[in-house]
Design an enzyme around this catalytic site. Structure first.
Site, short mmCIF file in Angstrom:
data_model
loop_
_atom_site.label_atom_id
_atom_site.label_comp_id
_atom_site.label_asym_id
_atom_site.label_seq_id
_atom_site.Cartn_x
_atom_site.Cartn_y
_atom_site.Cartn_z
N GLU A 196 -1.80 36.90 -3.76
CA GLU A 196 -2.29 37.07 -2.15
C GLU A 196 -1.07 37.11 -1.09
OE1 GLU A 196 -5.27 34.71 -3.51
OE2 GLU A 196 -6.11 35.72 -5.01
N CYS A 240 0.81 34.83 5.21
CA CYS A 240 0.64 34.01 4.13
C CYS A 240 1.18 34.25 2.79
CB CYS A 240 -0.54 32.93 4.04
SG CYS A 240 -0.23 31.24 3.18
N CYS A 300 0.11 28.75 -10.44
CA CYS A 300 1.54 28.55 -9.89
C CYS A 300 1.33 27.14 -11.11
CB CYS A 300 0.83 27.85 -9.12
SG CYS A 300 1.74 25.84 -8.48
N CYS A 323 -2.46 20.77 -9.08
CA CYS A 323 -2.14 20.39 -7.89
C CYS A 323 -4.33 20.22 -8.49
CB CYS A 323 -2.45 20.39 -6.58
SG CYS A 323 -0.65 19.87 -6.06
N CYS A 329 -6.57 22.56 -6.46
CA CYS A 329 -6.46 23.62 -5.42
C CYS A 329 -6.44 25.13 -7.14
CB CYS A 329 -4.45 23.56 -5.84
SG CYS A 329 -3.21 25.76 -5.55
N CYS A 352 -6.31 30.05 -0.64
CA CYS A 352 -5.12 30.97 -1.61
C CYS A 352 -5.80 31.24 -3.00
CB CYS A 352 -4.21 30.21 -1.79
SG CYS A 352 -2.92 30.58 -2.70
#
Length: 360
Positions: A89, A102, A109, A113, A116, A337
């Protein structure tokens, strides 16, 4: 080969080894990045034999656009297909005097986290240099003419999209070099920001290799909370991270570090937490960006109330720490995100593990 996968020195070397003049690399980069021309025959100041060499040697390859969503507030978000059922994205945020893009650095990832959306989806692979710089190229190209008051729509780049940029160090730095190069985009180091969750060795390496503006995803005032919500803290504790940030300022284009801080109701948002942050950061010049949590399915978190966020901000500002509250943009297109599809899969099974431990 994909021409967007070459940095300037690699391109110059390839051209020289073919028997052509190395200065052609500058001309070629101008056509690629300043003029956004991807047809070699339209590069009119290049010799015909050189253009033939280019056609035989290179190709232009971009991610496909799966979705292109425009928010009521002007925020625009793209979902790019990078093959093998993988998508990334990019989000463009227009403001009066600038346009910020961005950019993603990874498919998913690995840092997990807990708050997230991207981390919940797990990690597949790093993006190539071409896939990173293509996000900027395509955004500028698709926004051509939309903002006639400036040469390019994108004036600022933040590496804050999907993934941990410093976990894909070489490809990210190579892409940053293109963004900063006068032969390409010519962006100021102050206008390019890398965000990291705290990979200390990479922060110190970036300081030497490509010191751009640095944003650190802090999100907690102490190790106990940060160990839980930002697990990389167990490897790189918060005090060591602050020391690394202080060291980074020796070469940084700005005289401060930006600390990103997601406001999670009942987790990290009390006045006591704010006072801990004041003590933690008293020896480093910094600014705080407080981020209202943007909920996603089964996150297990709620955003702090606006009143609580403002109270938190007040404590920091009374201690001479510049503190902003991030504006919520693009809610109607899931612009946070990792949220475009609105159907987040917990590939890491992290929520299940937390429930089993009695921590949720």
């Amino acid at each position: 080969m994909n021409i967007f996968d070459l940095n300037f020195n690699q391109l110059k070397t390839t051209i020289a080894e073919s028997g052509h003049q190395p200065f052609r690399a500058k001309q070629l980069w101008r056509w690629l990045y300043k003029e956004e021309v991807i047809d070699f025959d339209q590069m009119t100041d290049l010799a015909k034999d050189f253009r033939e060499f280019l056609k035989k040697t290179f190709q232009f390859s971009f991610p496909e656009v799966d979705f292109d969503h425009l928010s009521q507030d002007g925020t625009r978000k793209w979902l790019f297909n990078v093959g093998e059922a993988n998508a990334i994205e990019s989000v463009f945020i227009p403001e009066k005097n600038r346009g910020t893009l961005c950019v993603s650095s990874q498919v998913g990832c690995a840092l997990e986290c807990t708050f997230c959306s991207t981390g919940r989806q797990g990690f597949n692979r790093n993006l190539t240099q071409a896939e990173i710089i293509s996000q900027l190229w395509l955004a500028n190209h698709m926004l051509t003419g939309v903002y006639p008051e400036r040469l390019k729509a994108v004036t600022n780049v933040v590496m804050m999209g999907m993934g941990e940029p410093l976990a894909n160090y070489q490809n990210v730095v190579s892409a940053l070099d293109i963004m900063l190069s006068d032969q390409a985009y010519g962006l100021s180091r102050r206008r390019v920001t890398v965000s990291t969750s705290g990979l200390i060795p990479a922060i110190l390496k970036l300081k030497e290799d490509c010191p751009v503006s640095l944003a650190v995803s802090l999100h907690a005032p102490n190790n106990q909370i940060r160990d839980e919500i930002v697990p990389i803290n167990k490897k790189y504790p918060i005090e060591d991270l602050i020391d690394a940030c202080r060291s980074y300022l020796e070469h940084a284009p700005r005289d401060f570090i930006t600390f990103e801080y997601v406001m999670l109701k009942g987790i990290n948002d009390s006045e006591l937490h704010a006072k801990e942050l004041v003590k933690l950061t008293k020896k480093i010049h910094c600014k705080f960006n407080l981020i209202p949590f943007n909920p996603f399915p089964k996150s297990g978190y709620e955003s702090s109330s606006l009143d609580q966020i403002k109270l938190f901000q007040k404590v920091l500002m009374e201690n001479n720490i510049v503190t902003t509250i991030r504006k919520t943009r693009g809610d109607d297109i899931d612009a946070a995100c990792g949220q475009l599809a609105g159907n987040v899969k917990d590939k890491t099974k992290r929520v299940v593990r937390l429930i089993e431990k009695g921590l949720r």
